[in-house]
Write a protein that holds these residues in place. Structure first.
Motif, PDB file in Angstrom:
ATOM      1  N   UNK A  25       0.794  -1.232   0.000  1.00 24.98           N
ATOM      2  CA  UNK A  25       0.000   0.000   0.000  1.00 24.98           C
ATOM      3  C   UNK A  25       0.825   1.279   0.000  1.00 24.98           C
ATOM      4  N   UNK A  26       1.702   1.436   0.969  1.00 26.65           N
ATOM      5  CA  UNK A  26       2.364   2.714   1.168  1.00 26.65           C
ATOM      6  C   UNK A  26       3.853   2.627   0.829  1.00 26.65           C
ATOM      7  N   UNK A  27       4.183   3.165  -0.326  1.00 29.31           N
ATOM      8  CA  UNK A  27       5.577   3.252  -0.739  1.00 29.31           C
ATOM      9  C   UNK A  27       6.177   4.521  -0.139  1.00 29.31           C
ATOM     10  N   UNK A  28       7.483   4.580  -0.074  1.00 31.35           N
ATOM     11  CA  UNK A  28       8.134   5.807   0.367  1.00 31.35           C
ATOM     12  C   UNK A  28       8.140   6.853  -0.745  1.00 31.35           C
ATOM     13  N   UNK A  29       7.692   6.470  -1.939  1.00 35.67           N
ATOM     14  CA  UNK A  29       7.583   7.397  -3.078  1.00 35.67           C
ATOM     15  C   UNK A  29       6.145   7.904  -3.162  1.00 35.67           C
ATOM     16  N   UNK A  30       5.931   9.107  -3.697  1.00 37.39           N
ATOM     17  CA  UNK A  30       4.569   9.636  -3.798  1.00 37.39           C
ATOM     18  C   UNK A  30       3.666   8.799  -4.711  1.00 37.39           C
ATOM     19  N   UNK A  31       4.223   8.255  -5.798  1.00 38.73           N
ATOM     20  CA  UNK A  31       3.447   7.398  -6.706  1.00 38.73           C
ATOM     21  C   UNK A  31       4.196   6.097  -6.848  1.00 38.73           C
ATOM     22  N   UNK A  32       3.499   4.962  -6.656  1.00 40.67           N
ATOM     23  CA  UNK A  32       4.177   3.668  -6.653  1.00 40.67           C
ATOM     24  C   UNK A  32       4.200   3.015  -8.023  1.00 40.67           C
ATOM     25  N   UNK A  33       5.167   2.108  -8.171  1.00 42.38           N
ATOM     26  CA  UNK A  33       5.295   1.202  -9.318  1.00 42.38           C
ATOM     27  C   UNK A  33       5.445   1.931 -10.662  1.00 42.38           C
ATOM     28  N   UNK A  39      10.655   1.152  -5.297  1.00 44.51           N
ATOM     29  CA  UNK A  39       9.695   1.438  -4.232  1.00 44.51           C
ATOM     30  C   UNK A  39      10.094   0.676  -2.983  1.00 44.51           C
ATOM     31  N   UNK A  40       9.878   1.281  -1.835  1.00 46.38           N
ATOM     32  CA  UNK A  40      10.214   0.657  -0.552  1.00 46.38           C
ATOM     33  C   UNK A  40       8.947   0.598   0.297  1.00 46.38           C
ATOM     34  N   UNK A  41       8.656  -0.609   0.793  1.00 45.76           N
ATOM     35  CA  UNK A  41       7.471  -0.840   1.608  1.00 45.76           C
ATOM     36  C   UNK A  41       7.882  -1.489   2.922  1.00 45.76           C
ATOM     37  N   UNK A  72      12.943  -8.108  -6.423  1.00 46.69           N
ATOM     38  CA  UNK A  72      12.456  -7.747  -5.096  1.00 46.69           C
ATOM     39  C   UNK A  72      13.574  -8.064  -4.116  1.00 46.69           C
ATOM     40  N   UNK A  73      13.893  -7.111  -3.252  1.00 44.15           N
ATOM     41  CA  UNK A  73      14.880  -7.328  -2.197  1.00 44.15           C
ATOM     42  C   UNK A  73      14.161  -7.141  -0.867  1.00 44.15           C
ATOM     43  N   UNK A  74      14.266  -8.147  -0.007  1.00 46.61           N
ATOM     44  CA  UNK A  74      13.648  -8.076   1.316  1.00 46.61           C
ATOM     45  C   UNK A  74      14.761  -8.016   2.353  1.00 46.61           C
ATOM     46  N   UNK A  75      14.700  -7.002   3.192  1.00 48.07           N
ATOM     47  CA  UNK A  75      15.681  -6.849   4.263  1.00 48.07           C
ATOM     48  C   UNK A  75      15.047  -7.320   5.564  1.00 48.07           C
ATOM     49  N   UNK A  76      15.665  -8.310   6.190  1.00 48.51           N
ATOM     50  CA  UNK A  76      15.186  -8.832   7.467  1.00 48.51           C
ATOM     51  C   UNK A  76      15.782  -7.957   8.572  1.00 48.51           C
TER      52      UNK A  76
END
Length: 178
Positions: A25-33, A39-41, A72-76
């Motif tokens: 839902x909420x990216x750190x960018x104003x408009x996603x994708x 995009x970072x979620x 996609x990169x996921x940071x734990x």
């Protein structure tokens, strides 16, 4: 047209379970994708242990819903490990294979437990097999489809006609992946 306005969903799978389907839902960018954008979620979930796959896709709704996903990169945040899932494909009903969802497996071997053992096994295998690729050797690969041989000569010639009776050079059965 590589971005999408569709709703994007992700499911993350680890050794201790999965997140279930979550809408991003909420990216750190104003408009996603958007095309070329990262995009970072933040996705809240219980700790899943080591991650091994994700399923990512969209609902196919909206104008210009096709999407080209690079990775996609996921940071734990608990282990500080990064898990990389390469895609480099379209999620679009009118492009590629027409799928709007992809199952992606982790690509970074450093995130797996036992990485050192895997690396040692790789080194041992290469030490045992590298002589095959030394200068002057002719390599023959058996083609299961034609039941013939493909020869790679020391002078860089390739004989791909598949001579079934060719017994010269060194014969190695190798699985080639494209």
């Amino acid at each position: 047209n590589a971005g999408t306005e569709a709703d994007v969903y992700i499911s993350v799978y680890g050794e201790r379970g999965d997140t279930g389907s979550r809408q991003l839902l909420r990216s750190q960018k104003p408009k996603k994708f958007l095309k070329g954008q990262t995009d970072i979620f933040a996705v809240e979930a219980v700790h899943l242990g080591h991650l091994y796959k994700i399923v990512i896709g969209h609902n196919g709704l909206g104008s210009g819903n096709g999407w080209f996903l690079d990775k996609v990169v996921i940071k734990d945040p608990i282990t500080d490990l990064d898990y990389t899932f390469l895609c480099h494909r379209w999620l679009d009903q009118g492009q590629d294979d027409g799928n709007i969802a992809r199952e992606l497996t982790v690509t970074d071997a450093s995130t797996f437990p036992g990485r050192q053992e895997l690396e040692l096994k790789r080194e041992e295998t290469w030490a045992a097999e590298k002589w095959k690729f030394q200068k002057g050797n002719t390599l023959q690969f058996y083609n299961r489809l034609t039941h013939g041989f493909i020869c790679l000569s020391p002078d860089s010639r390739v004989d791909a006609l598949g001579d079934k009776k060719n017994k010269y050079g060194k014969l190695f059965f190798m699985r080639m992946c494209a």
